[in-house]
Enzyme design. Sequence first.
Site, mmCIF file in Angstrom:
data_model
loop_
_atom_site.group_PDB
_atom_site.id
_atom_site.type_symbol
_atom_site.label_atom_id
_atom_site.label_comp_id
_atom_site.label_asym_id
_atom_site.label_seq_id
_atom_site.Cartn_x
_atom_site.Cartn_y
_atom_site.Cartn_z
ATOM 1 N N HIS A 106 -13.191 30.873 53.648
ATOM 2 C CA HIS A 106 -13.676 30.045 52.542
ATOM 3 C C HIS A 106 -12.646 29.947 51.417
ATOM 4 O O HIS A 106 -12.760 29.089 50.551
ATOM 5 C CB HIS A 106 -14.986 30.627 52.014
ATOM 6 C CG HIS A 106 -15.797 29.647 51.229
ATOM 7 N ND1 HIS A 106 -16.245 28.449 51.764
ATOM 8 C CD2 HIS A 106 -16.235 29.652 49.944
ATOM 9 C CE1 HIS A 106 -16.929 27.791 50.836
ATOM 10 N NE2 HIS A 106 -16.937 28.505 49.730
ATOM 11 N N TYR A 160 -17.028 20.837 40.032
ATOM 12 C CA TYR A 160 -17.824 21.781 40.822
ATOM 13 C C TYR A 160 -19.319 21.504 40.628
ATOM 14 O O TYR A 160 -19.986 21.037 41.512
ATOM 15 C CB TYR A 160 -17.472 23.225 40.466
ATOM 16 C CG TYR A 160 -18.140 24.229 41.386
ATOM 17 C CD1 TYR A 160 -17.656 24.438 42.663
ATOM 18 C CD2 TYR A 160 -19.260 24.941 40.983
ATOM 19 C CE1 TYR A 160 -18.271 25.336 43.539
ATOM 20 C CE2 TYR A 160 -19.885 25.847 41.839
ATOM 21 C CZ TYR A 160 -19.387 26.035 43.115
ATOM 22 O OH TYR A 160 -19.997 26.921 43.973
ATOM 23 N N SER A 171 -16.116 23.755 48.288
ATOM 24 C CA SER A 171 -17.410 24.374 48.544
ATOM 25 C C SER A 171 -18.523 23.463 48.006
ATOM 26 O O SER A 171 -18.673 22.334 48.458
ATOM 27 C CB SER A 171 -17.456 25.771 47.920
ATOM 28 O OG SER A 171 -18.537 26.502 48.416
ATOM 29 N N ASP A 226 -14.291 30.241 58.302
ATOM 30 C CA ASP A 226 -15.158 30.165 57.132
ATOM 31 C C ASP A 226 -16.592 30.486 57.546
ATOM 32 O O ASP A 226 -17.253 29.691 58.206
ATOM 33 C CB ASP A 226 -15.083 28.762 56.513
ATOM 34 C CG ASP A 226 -15.770 28.691 55.150
ATOM 35 O OD1 ASP A 226 -16.548 29.598 54.835
ATOM 36 O OD2 ASP A 226 -15.518 27.716 54.413
#
Length: 687
Positions: free
Chosen positions: A654, A456, A536, A619
Site C-alpha cells: 500500500h 484525500y 488509497s 497491497d
Amino acid sequence: MLSYPPSRQDPQVVDDYHGQKVADPYRWLEDLDSDETRAWVEAQNRVTFEYLKGIPARQRLQERLTQLWDYEKYSQPFKEGGRYFFFKNDGLQNQSVLYTQDSLEGEARVLLDPNTFSEDGTVALSGIAISEDVRYLAYGLSSSGSDWQEWKVRDIETGQDLADHIRWVKFSGASWTKDGQGFFYSRYDEPDAGQEYEGTNYFQKLYYHRLGTSQADDILVYHRPDQKEWGFSAIVSEDGCYLIISVWRGTDPKNLIFYKDLRDPNSPVVELISEFQAEYSFVGNEGSLFWLSTDLEAPRRRLMAIDIQQPERIQEVIPQAEETLQGISLINNQFVAFYLKDAHTQIKTFALDGSFLGEIPLPGLGSAGGFGGKRYDTETFYTFTSFTTPPTIYRYDFATGSSTLFRQPKVDFDPDAYEVKQVFYTSRDGTRVPMFITHKKGLQLTGDHPTLLYGYGGFGVPLTPSFSIGLVVWLEMGGIYAQPNLRGGGEYGEDWHQAGTKLNKQKVFDDFIAAAEWLIANGYTNSSKLAISGGSNGGLLVGACMMQRPDLFAAALPAVGVMDMLRFHKFTIGWAWISEYGSPENPEEFQALYAYSPLHNLKPGTTYPATLITTGDHDDRVVPAHSFKFAAALQAAHQGSQPVLIRIETKAGHGAGKPTTKLIEETADRWAFLVQVLGIPTENLGE
C-alpha cells in the site's frame, strides 16, 4: 494509439443488489494468483513500461530525483532510560537505520539496519518498542509492503537477536511491562493457506509475550468471540500500573477504553468507557486519575479527566477551542497540545489544572510533529516542515522556553525561489474550503501552467503542509501544486469529517471539482494542463472525479485506489471502511455507493483523461483487484488517443516501507507521464 492487452469479459457474473442487477465482467481479476491474472499483469506492465521508457525526459527526471534525494535524513531523537535513539538515512539507503547514543554529543552506533534484511530493500521496519531498562528492543518487520508484521527482540547492548519470534501481527504495536520481562501486542489467527493477502481480518486478540518463551505459550489477555470486528490497541501507562486498552471497530473514530491493573496478575479487564459514542485517547495518569482527549460533545476535541474510582464523574480540563485539537503530550509535568488552525500547526501549553501557559512559536506556516517524552522530561524535540522546508529538527528546552536548531537537512535546492499561499474557495453547496498553492515566485497567472491538484478527503485525516523531493522537481519544471482540505478530512474536527462520509461522500468530490474550477477561473491553469492525483481513499477521489467530469482534467494519477465500491468490504480489512463509506447491503447506502463507484460509472465511448493507475501486487490494505478491474474497464470504455495505463509494482504494497529505489522510480514515471501528456518542457530542471 496504444494497443492494450485484451481483458476477458465474463457476462455471466451478475449480482443482485436490492433488485438492481449489476454486472461484474472482470471478477476473475480478483483471483490475484491465477495464471490468467498473472499473465494479464505481465502484459499490462509490458505496455506501460514500454510507453514510459519511450518518454525522452524520463531518464533526466530520474537523475534529478536521485540527485535531490541524496541528502542525510534524520528523525527527531527520543529518549528511553537516559539513552537517545534516532533514525538516519545517509541519502539513498532503501530503509532508514536505527541508531543509539549515550548522550547527544556521544558517538552514535547502529542498533538496527533494515537494509540488511533484504537485497532489494523490500523488508521494512514497521514498529519499535524499547523496554524501560533499555535492555531490549522489540521490533516489527513488514515484507513487500504487506500489513502483516513479524516481531522480534534484540539485545540493545550486544546487538544480537533473541530467539523470540511473533507472527501474524497486523495493526498493532508492542508495549513493554515496567519490569522489561515481556510486552503486549495484538494479532489475528493464522490465515488459511493462499488467503494471506486477500482473506478478511476478523477477531483480533490481545496477548502478552514473556521473553524467552514460544509464541504458542503467549498469554491471551483479552478477546471478544462475540465481536468479530473489534480490535485492541494496548499501552502500559508510564507508571507501569495500568494496561490501557483502546477498543476500535473498523476505521470509525469512535472507540472504547478498558484497563487492567497490572499490579495484580489476577485483575480483570475493566470497561471504563463501554459505548461507541466518541473518540478517546489516553494521555497519561496521576494514580487513578486518567487524562483522556476526546471529541465527546466537542467535535474539535478537548481534554477531560476521569477518576477510575469514581468513573461517573467526568471533569473537563482543557475545553474545546476554535482550532482543532490533534493530540496532547504530557511532558515537563504539563500538557503540550497540538492544534490545527486552517490546516497548519499551533502548539499550546497548559498546566495540569488546564490553565493556559503559553504558545510555543514555530518557524512558519507549516506542520510540526514530535514533542514526545516522559512526564518529567525537561527537554523535547520536534520537527517542522512545509511545502518548501525539508523536515528540520529543533530541541525545545522547557526551563528556558526556547527552541534551538538541532539538525537541518542540506537539500540541493533554493526554498526562497518558491512561495506558498493559502486561499479559500466556495464549493458547490456554498461551503468554504481552504487550499494551499505552491509555485515559483513571480509566476504570472496566464492560465496555462501545468498544475497538479492533490487530494484525500476521508477517514478524518488532515492534509497539512509537507515536504517531498518529488514536489521540488515538479516545481522546478514550472508546475503549480494545489492541495485543498476537502470535507471528510480532520482539518476542522469530527463535524468536517462526517460531512464527507457515507451519504455525504459526493460532497468530497464536489469540493475537489470546485477546487479545479477555482484554479481555472483564477488564471492558474486550464483543463488541458490540469492533472489530479491521490492515493488509497484519494485514489477513489481521483477515480470518481475523472469519471464525473472527464472534460475538466487532462491527466489522472489514481494510486492504490478503492475503485469497486460494491465489493470493497469483502477483502482483508475492507469491512472496516463501512463506517466511512456505508454498506452495499444497506439499500439507501447502496444507491449512494453505486452512484459514484468509479468501476461502475465508466461510460463506453467517452474520452477520459490520460490516466496512469498505480498499485502494488502485495497491497493487502486496498487489494490490487480494485485497480486491475478499473484499468480493464477504463481501457474498454475510453475513446481517445490519450494513454490509459496501469503500473503494477512487484513486491510492493500500500506504500508504507517502500524502498527509496522504488520511490524514485515510481515518481520519475509519474512525472514523465505528466511531462508527456501535458506537454511540459524540462529545460528548467535543476534551476
